[in-house]
Write a protein that holds these residues in place. Structure first.
Motif, short mmCIF file in Angstrom:
data_model
loop_
_atom_site.label_atom_id
_atom_site.label_comp_id
_atom_site.label_asym_id
_atom_site.label_seq_id
_atom_site.Cartn_x
_atom_site.Cartn_y
_atom_site.Cartn_z
N LEU A 179 5.06 19.73 -10.73
CA LEU A 179 5.85 17.91 -10.85
C LEU A 179 6.93 17.88 -9.08
O LEU A 179 6.96 16.24 -8.79
N PHE A 180 7.13 18.54 -8.35
CA PHE A 180 7.62 18.79 -6.94
C PHE A 180 6.64 17.49 -5.93
O PHE A 180 6.77 16.95 -5.75
N LYS A 181 5.83 18.50 -6.32
CA LYS A 181 4.46 18.29 -5.60
C LYS A 181 3.74 17.17 -6.16
O LYS A 181 4.05 16.04 -4.56
N LYS A 182 3.82 16.17 -7.27
CA LYS A 182 3.55 15.45 -7.55
C LYS A 182 3.96 14.20 -7.62
O LYS A 182 3.52 13.35 -6.63
N ALA A 183 5.41 14.72 -7.11
CA ALA A 183 7.07 12.91 -7.29
C ALA A 183 6.43 12.86 -5.71
O ALA A 183 6.97 11.19 -5.02
N ARG A 184 6.39 14.24 -4.63
CA ARG A 184 6.24 14.10 -3.50
C ARG A 184 4.61 13.26 -2.82
O ARG A 184 5.31 12.46 -2.33
N GLU A 185 3.71 13.37 -3.80
CA GLU A 185 2.88 12.70 -3.53
C GLU A 185 2.62 11.31 -3.60
O GLU A 185 2.10 10.53 -2.64
N ASP A 186 3.52 10.56 -4.66
CA ASP A 186 3.50 9.41 -5.63
C ASP A 186 4.27 8.55 -4.51
O ASP A 186 4.54 7.51 -3.76
N ILE A 212 5.27 9.11 -1.37
CA ILE A 212 3.90 9.15 0.01
C ILE A 212 2.76 7.61 -0.01
O ILE A 212 3.28 6.88 0.67
N LYS A 213 2.91 7.94 -1.18
CA LYS A 213 1.43 6.63 -1.46
C LYS A 213 2.80 4.94 -1.78
O LYS A 213 1.89 4.22 -1.22
N GLN A 214 3.23 5.34 -2.06
CA GLN A 214 3.89 4.30 -2.31
C GLN A 214 4.85 4.00 -0.90
O GLN A 214 4.74 2.32 -0.41
#
Length: 565
Positions: free
Chosen positions: A505-512, A514-516
């Protein structure tokens, strides 16, 4: 002198003696009867049908050699005709002295059913011995229907019994039916004499194989033996030598499955017939019965084959759990992230019963995604990644400290305990078989030598494995206690699973995030191109003063924070 005595009547069917002449045998001896038709070929003709029973004296039968149409006239009464004509036999019911009853007369009325035709009738006489044999009908495949023996009135079958309905049925071509539905199948056995010869030939019938074992089990056993493709004596030699290069573990397991039971052994021991005539399964059982406790030896063989692989896999799993536990407790980055989460939680819960916490339960890590911002686009997990990216960027790759976390999540301590127990019990059975085989005699000498060498090395491996297993158990309990959990309520598997989910979940939030940030950067650049030089300068000043993530943080969470205050 009176007229000469008449000749006797024709002999009755069946070849019995002719009846005596009427009148008590007066006069000279009677002449012999005429010869049978056809020069004595064939047997006596069958009896003619009984008369129609319409009254009056019965008509006597014609002589056997008669070939004319119809029945011949009866002879005249005795003494009233010419001397050359024989008198008729006595009337039915007349009981002269010593006179037997006459033969059954010819008639066309209703008589005994299924009686053959009169030999002296129209055409050539047909006797059972001289008639040609009808061709033997081929055996046909049956139609397994339920036969109706009594037609219900008004039914189709009752109407079918009428003559006019029967005439409508087509004539069945029996030769075609036999060619299509014959139950016999021509075989190409060695008994045939070749092209144009007899199918069976003159060879003696093949002796039947004797089956004592249940047919289904015997068939499965024979299928298993065809896969091994090894003579039975060589198979026994490989079993006693514990030769894993000749038999693999799957073949040994099949041999265990088809080892003879006590009942089958008794049945084969009590068989007094020719053992060469027994089936292949029975022959296989007899060969196995030459080895004392063959099933126990096969199980030892299977354990020996799989022991090394089983021990190595178990040791590898234990090492993974041990390393994962040590990595989690030794990770400084994970500890600082946990402290940051505690600060965020206390800040959100300030002034409530949930505030001023000194810690939190491990499953609270997964609830960071449940707390959403006002626009429902950002969660507290996104904000955690944003804060770390701005202030503690070195913590973002904390998952690199947890190298064995994902592998440990696939292991169940309960399964490891069962495998450890299986290894220990298997070794005990090896020791027991080694002791018991001392009384087997010469047949188990090689078996005992190989087993003794294996046992020596296996015991050392199990001792080392047992020590590692105990260490893993202690480290697993310590890991739960490291997060303030009770090992009984939060076992090792739950701790590892929770941490792995948190990392994902932490990795996914970090990727989100970066995209934002990338999307906002492109939007600012696009607005810069469209705006005037004065506005472009003001945008540059704004971008240099605040980062996009900081602006998003203030916009998302400052209202909630002021409301809580």
């Amino acid at each position: 002198m009176g007229p000469p005595p008449p000749p006797p009547p024709p002999p009755p069917p069946g070849g019995g003696p002719p009846p005596p002449p009427p009148g008590g045998g007066r006069g000279g001896p009677p002449p012999p009867p005429p010869p049978p038709p056809g020069g004595g070929r064939g047997g006596p003709p069958p009896p003619p049908p009984l008369p129609g029973g319409r009254g009056g004296p019965p008509v006597p039968p014609p002589p056997p050699g008669s070939r004319g149409p119809g029945a011949p006239p009866p002879p005249p009464p005795p003494g009233g005709g010419r001397a050359s004509q024989p008198p008729p036999p006595p009337l039915p019911g007349a009981r002269g002295p010593g006179a037997p009853p006459p033969p059954p007369p010819l008639g066309r009325g209703r008589g005994v059913p299924n009686a053959p035709s009169q030999p002296g009738g129209r055409g050539r006489p047909t006797t059972t011995s001289s008639a040609p044999l009808a061709p033997k009908r081929a055996s046909l495949k049956p139609l397994h229907w339920v036969k109706v023996t009594r037609a219900m009135q008004g039914s189709l079958w009752a109407d079918t019994q009428r003559q006019e309905d029967q005439a409508r049925a087509p004539e069945i071509d029996m030769s075609e039916l036999e060619s299509l539905f014959s139950a016999t199948v021509a075989s190409s056995n060695s008994g045939s004499t070749g092209i144009g010869g007899n199918r069976r030939g003159t060879s003696a019938p093949k002796p039947e194989i004797v089956h004592l074992v249940d047919m289904r089990r015997a068939n499965n056993c024979e299928i298993m033996l065809t896969k091994i493709k090894m003579p039975l004596p060589d198979m026994i030699t490989a079993i006693l030598a514990l030769d894993s290069s000749t038999l693999d573990v799957d073949q040994v397991e099949n041999l265990i499955k088809f080892s003879p039971t006590k009942e089958e052994m008794e049945m084969l021991k009590n068989y007094s017939g020719d053992k060469e005539m027994l089936g292949r399964c029975e022959q296989f059982f007899l060969e196995l019965m030459k080895v004392p406790r063959v099933e126990s030896k096969l199980r030892v063989f299977s354990f020996k084959i799989t022991f090394s692989t089983q021990v190595e896999e178990l040791r590898s799993s234990l090492v993974i759990i041990n390393n994962s536990s040590k990595e989690i407790r030794a990770s400084v980055k994970l500890r600082r992230i946990m402290q940051t989460i505690l600060s965020l939680g206390n800040a959100l819960n300030q002034g409530t019963a949930r505030g001023s916490a000194i810690g939190f339960k491990l499953d609270s890590l997964l609830k960071l995604t449940d707390t959403r911002a006002r626009n429902n686009k950002m969660t507290l997990m996104h904000y955690l990644c944003k804060v770390l990216a701005e202030k503690m960027e070195e913590l973002l790759d904390f998952d690199k400290d947890l190298v064995h976390l994902e592998a440990a999540a696939k292991i169940q301590l309960k399964s490891l305990a069962e495998e450890m127990q299986a290894v220990t019990k298997g070794l005990e059975k090896v020791e027991q078989e080694l002791i018991t085989s001392e009384t087997d005699g010469a047949v188990s000498v090689g078996f005992r030598k190989v087993l003794k060498d294996f046992l020596y090395t296996a015991e050392a491996d199990v001792r080392s494995l047992t020590s590692l297993y105990s260490e893993v158990g202690r480290n697993a309990d310590s890991l739960a206690q490291y997060f303030g959990e009770d090992p009984a309520r939060c076992p090792f598997e739950q701790v590892i699973s929770t941490l792995l989910n948190f990392v994902n979940l932490f990795k996914k939030a970090r990727e989100d995030n970066i995209k934002q940030a990338e999307a906002e950067r492109k939007k600012i650049e696009k607005d810069k191109i469209k705006s005037s030089p004065a506005k472009r300068d003001s945008v540059d000043v704004e971008n240099s003063r605040l980062s996009p993530l900081k602006k998003e943080s203030d916009r998302m969470f400052s209202p909630r924070r002021s409301k809580a205050g």
